[in-house]
Design a protein around this motif. Structure first.
Motif, PDB file in Angstrom:
ATOM      1  N   VAL A 110      29.590 -14.812  12.971  1.00 39.24           N
ATOM      2  CA  VAL A 110      29.921 -14.454  14.354  1.00 39.24           C
ATOM      3  C   VAL A 110      31.362 -14.837  14.677  1.00 39.24           C
ATOM      4  O   VAL A 110      32.121 -14.061  15.277  1.00 39.24           O
ATOM      5  CB  VAL A 110      28.940 -15.148  15.325  1.00 39.24           C
ATOM      6  N   CYS A 111      31.761 -16.030  14.273  1.00 37.76           N
ATOM      7  CA  CYS A 111      33.127 -16.486  14.539  1.00 37.76           C
ATOM      8  C   CYS A 111      34.143 -15.606  13.827  1.00 37.76           C
ATOM      9  O   CYS A 111      35.173 -15.239  14.403  1.00 37.76           O
ATOM     10  CB  CYS A 111      33.275 -17.942  14.108  1.00 37.76           C
ATOM     11  N   ALA A 112      33.878 -15.263  12.578  1.00 41.48           N
ATOM     12  CA  ALA A 112      34.804 -14.413  11.827  1.00 41.48           C
ATOM     13  C   ALA A 112      34.912 -13.025  12.454  1.00 41.48           C
ATOM     14  O   ALA A 112      36.014 -12.462  12.545  1.00 41.48           O
ATOM     15  CB  ALA A 112      34.350 -14.308  10.379  1.00 41.48           C
ATOM     16  N   ASP A 113      33.784 -12.475  12.899  1.00 42.84           N
ATOM     17  CA  ASP A 113      33.794 -11.145  13.517  1.00 42.84           C
ATOM     18  C   ASP A 113      34.609 -11.138  14.801  1.00 42.84           C
ATOM     19  O   ASP A 113      35.495 -10.295  14.996  1.00 42.84           O
ATOM     20  CB  ASP A 113      32.362 -10.698  13.781  1.00 42.84           C
ATOM     21  N   LEU A 114      34.325 -12.093  15.691  1.00 51.01           N
ATOM     22  CA  LEU A 114      35.061 -12.152  16.954  1.00 51.01           C
ATOM     23  C   LEU A 114      36.517 -12.533  16.733  1.00 51.01           C
ATOM     24  O   LEU A 114      37.412 -12.048  17.445  1.00 51.01           O
ATOM     25  CB  LEU A 114      34.391 -13.148  17.899  1.00 51.01           C
ATOM     26  N   ALA A 210      30.595 -20.872  18.055  1.00 48.04           N
ATOM     27  CA  ALA A 210      31.135 -19.827  17.191  1.00 48.04           C
ATOM     28  C   ALA A 210      31.883 -18.779  17.997  1.00 48.04           C
ATOM     29  O   ALA A 210      32.967 -18.324  17.604  1.00 48.04           O
ATOM     30  CB  ALA A 210      30.005 -19.183  16.392  1.00 48.04           C
ATOM     31  N   ALA A 211      31.322 -18.393  19.145  1.00 46.30           N
ATOM     32  CA  ALA A 211      31.988 -17.397  19.982  1.00 46.30           C
ATOM     33  C   ALA A 211      33.293 -17.936  20.561  1.00 46.30           C
ATOM     34  O   ALA A 211      34.310 -17.224  20.610  1.00 46.30           O
ATOM     35  CB  ALA A 211      31.047 -16.963  21.108  1.00 46.30           C
ATOM     36  N   TYR A 212      33.275 -19.194  20.990  1.00 48.48           N
ATOM     37  CA  TYR A 212      34.488 -19.779  21.578  1.00 48.48           C
ATOM     38  C   TYR A 212      35.621 -19.842  20.556  1.00 48.48           C
ATOM     39  O   TYR A 212      36.753 -19.466  20.855  1.00 48.48           O
ATOM     40  CB  TYR A 212      34.185 -21.179  22.113  1.00 48.48           C
ATOM     41  N   ARG A 213      35.325 -20.311  19.355  1.00 53.09           N
ATOM     42  CA  ARG A 213      36.376 -20.379  18.338  1.00 53.09           C
ATOM     43  C   ARG A 213      36.798 -18.982  17.894  1.00 53.09           C
ATOM     44  O   ARG A 213      37.962 -18.757  17.561  1.00 53.09           O
ATOM     45  CB  ARG A 213      35.892 -21.191  17.129  1.00 53.09           C
ATOM     46  N   GLY A 214      35.868 -18.033  17.891  1.00 53.33           N
ATOM     47  CA  GLY A 214      36.231 -16.669  17.529  1.00 53.33           C
ATOM     48  C   GLY A 214      37.124 -16.003  18.556  1.00 53.33           C
ATOM     49  O   GLY A 214      37.999 -15.197  18.206  1.00 53.33           O
ATOM     50  N   LEU A 215      36.923 -16.327  19.821  1.00 52.81           N
ATOM     51  CA  LEU A 215      37.757 -15.757  20.883  1.00 52.81           C
ATOM     52  C   LEU A 215      39.085 -16.482  21.031  1.00 52.81           C
ATOM     53  O   LEU A 215      39.986 -15.963  21.698  1.00 52.81           O
ATOM     54  CB  LEU A 215      37.001 -15.794  22.217  1.00 52.81           C
ATOM     55  N   PRO A 218      43.590 -19.530  15.986  1.00 50.89           N
ATOM     56  CA  PRO A 218      45.037 -19.606  15.750  1.00 50.89           C
ATOM     57  C   PRO A 218      45.542 -18.253  15.249  1.00 50.89           C
ATOM     58  O   PRO A 218      44.765 -17.425  14.763  1.00 50.89           O
ATOM     59  CB  PRO A 218      45.164 -20.692  14.668  1.00 50.89           C
ATOM     60  N   PRO A 219      46.841 -17.988  15.347  1.00 52.41           N
ATOM     61  CA  PRO A 219      47.368 -16.676  14.956  1.00 52.41           C
ATOM     62  C   PRO A 219      47.168 -16.394  13.466  1.00 52.41           C
ATOM     63  O   PRO A 219      47.195 -17.299  12.632  1.00 52.41           O
ATOM     64  CB  PRO A 219      48.862 -16.776  15.307  1.00 52.41           C
ATOM     65  N   GLY A 220      46.957 -15.117  13.170  1.00 53.93           N
ATOM     66  CA  GLY A 220      46.919 -14.667  11.782  1.00 53.93           C
ATOM     67  C   GLY A 220      45.560 -14.776  11.138  1.00 53.93           C
ATOM     68  O   GLY A 220      44.609 -15.368  11.693  1.00 53.93           O
ATOM     69  N   ALA A 221      45.456 -14.185   9.930  1.00 55.14           N
ATOM     70  CA  ALA A 221      44.196 -14.216   9.194  1.00 55.14           C
ATOM     71  C   ALA A 221      43.796 -15.629   8.809  1.00 55.14           C
ATOM     72  O   ALA A 221      42.617 -15.989   8.840  1.00 55.14           O
ATOM     73  CB  ALA A 221      44.311 -13.341   7.949  1.00 55.14           C
ATOM     74  N   LYS A 222      44.787 -16.455   8.451  1.00 54.57           N
ATOM     75  CA  LYS A 222      44.480 -17.848   8.132  1.00 54.57           C
ATOM     76  C   LYS A 222      43.909 -18.574   9.339  1.00 54.57           C
ATOM     77  O   LYS A 222      43.046 -19.447   9.202  1.00 54.57           O
ATOM     78  CB  LYS A 222      45.740 -18.558   7.644  1.00 54.57           C
ATOM     79  N   GLY A 223      44.397 -18.211  10.523  1.00 54.00           N
ATOM     80  CA  GLY A 223      43.874 -18.828  11.733  1.00 54.00           C
ATOM     81  C   GLY A 223      42.400 -18.527  11.941  1.00 54.00           C
ATOM     82  O   GLY A 223      41.642 -19.389  12.403  1.00 54.00           O
ATOM     83  N   VAL A 228      36.778 -20.507  11.772  1.00 55.97           N
ATOM     84  CA  VAL A 228      35.420 -20.512  11.224  1.00 55.97           C
ATOM     85  C   VAL A 228      35.042 -21.916  10.767  1.00 55.97           C
ATOM     86  O   VAL A 228      33.943 -22.412  11.058  1.00 55.97           O
ATOM     87  CB  VAL A 228      35.300 -19.501  10.067  1.00 55.97           C
ATOM     88  N   ASN A 229      35.941 -22.565  10.035  1.00 51.46           N
ATOM     89  CA  ASN A 229      35.657 -23.931   9.582  1.00 51.46           C
ATOM     90  C   ASN A 229      35.449 -24.884  10.755  1.00 51.46           C
ATOM     91  O   ASN A 229      34.547 -25.729  10.742  1.00 51.46           O
ATOM     92  CB  ASN A 229      36.808 -24.432   8.704  1.00 51.46           C
TER      93      ASN A 229
END
Length: 259
Positions: A110-114, A210-215, A218-223, A228-229
């Protein structure tokens, strides 16, 4: 203008997390309800979490049964092995195992998707169009994790109790009748109820985190990967804290059977 203090910087995300949880509860009853999205997300979370939950609960329940059998044997109370192991699985092990697997498998997805939607500015585009991303995306995912946690908690309970029975009776040579009778004499319906309440709260908490961190990645794919972690770690910590509070309240409010 004074810069924010370390305390305020630490408390701001906590307040935002609670605000998101309150928004999810409020928008759950707002129309239109995303039933199709809820069913799809529930199936997805169940699919990625069911088998790991069952497999993880077997050694968990077996370890509890083996340890309690050895302890009760030392104190001459072998007849109470079933009560101790089953109650430990129902009240503690099953909801904890379910929460950890839901957070690790479903919450990370969920976090990765958002997070991916956020960095692609899909969330910002929905807000520009007047569509609430919380109602459209977050609410179905949080409810899906809550519902799945309740269902998988039942699965974990059955598998854990079965595993404990097998290892205590078959491996250690315990008495089947004594194992079941001791549990029946001490167990209460409230034990199952509090277990399911824990599972629901754990699933809801993991979904909101999960939703809060997904929304807010940090910037970029690494973020997104970092988010997620962070979501998984934060969920684990909150699950154990909530479990401590609920267990303490339950032991204070609900008297043991026969008291």
């Amino acid at each position: 203008m004074t810069s924010p203090t370390p305390v305020s910087r630490a408390l701001t995300p906590v307040g935002n997390l609670f605000a998101l949880g309150a928004s999810v509860l409020r928008m759950t009853f707002r129309r239109p309800f995303q039933l199709g999205e809820l069913i799809e997300q529930t199936w997805f979370v169940t699919k990625v979490s069911a088998l790991p939950t069952a497999l993880f609960t077997i050694p968990f329940g077996a370890t509890i049964a083996l340890l309690l059998a050895e302890l009760t044997r030392q104190f001459g109370a072998q007849s109470q092995t079933g009560a101790g192991s089953v109650l430990a699985i129902v009240q503690q092990a099953a909801p904890i195992v379910t929460a950890l697997l839901i957070s690790g498998a479903g919450g990370s997805a969920v976090c990765a998707d958002l997070g991916a939607r956020t960095i692609r500015e899909e969330i910002a585009a929905m807000e520009v169009l007047g569509i609430s991303p919380i109602q459209r995306l977050v609410v179905p995912r949080v409810l899906a994790m809550t519902v799945t946690a309740v269902v998988l908690n039942g699965l974990a309970t059955v598998v854990g109790v079965g595993g404990g029975y097998f290892f205590n009776v078959v491996v250690q040579g315990g008495t089947p009748g004594a194992y079941i009778a001791s549990f029946s004499a001490i167990a209460q319906v409230s034990d199952i109820v509090v277990s399911e309440i824990k599972a629901a709260l754990f699933g809801f908490t993991a979904g909101v985190v999960a939703a809060y961190r997904g929304l807010n990645p940090p910037p970029g794919a690494k973020g997104v990967g970092d988010a997620v972690n962070q979501a998984v770690v934060i969920s684990f910590v909150l699950v154990f804290l909530i479990n401590l509070v609920l267990t303490a309240l339950y032991l204070q409010i609900v008297p043991p059977k026969g008291v």
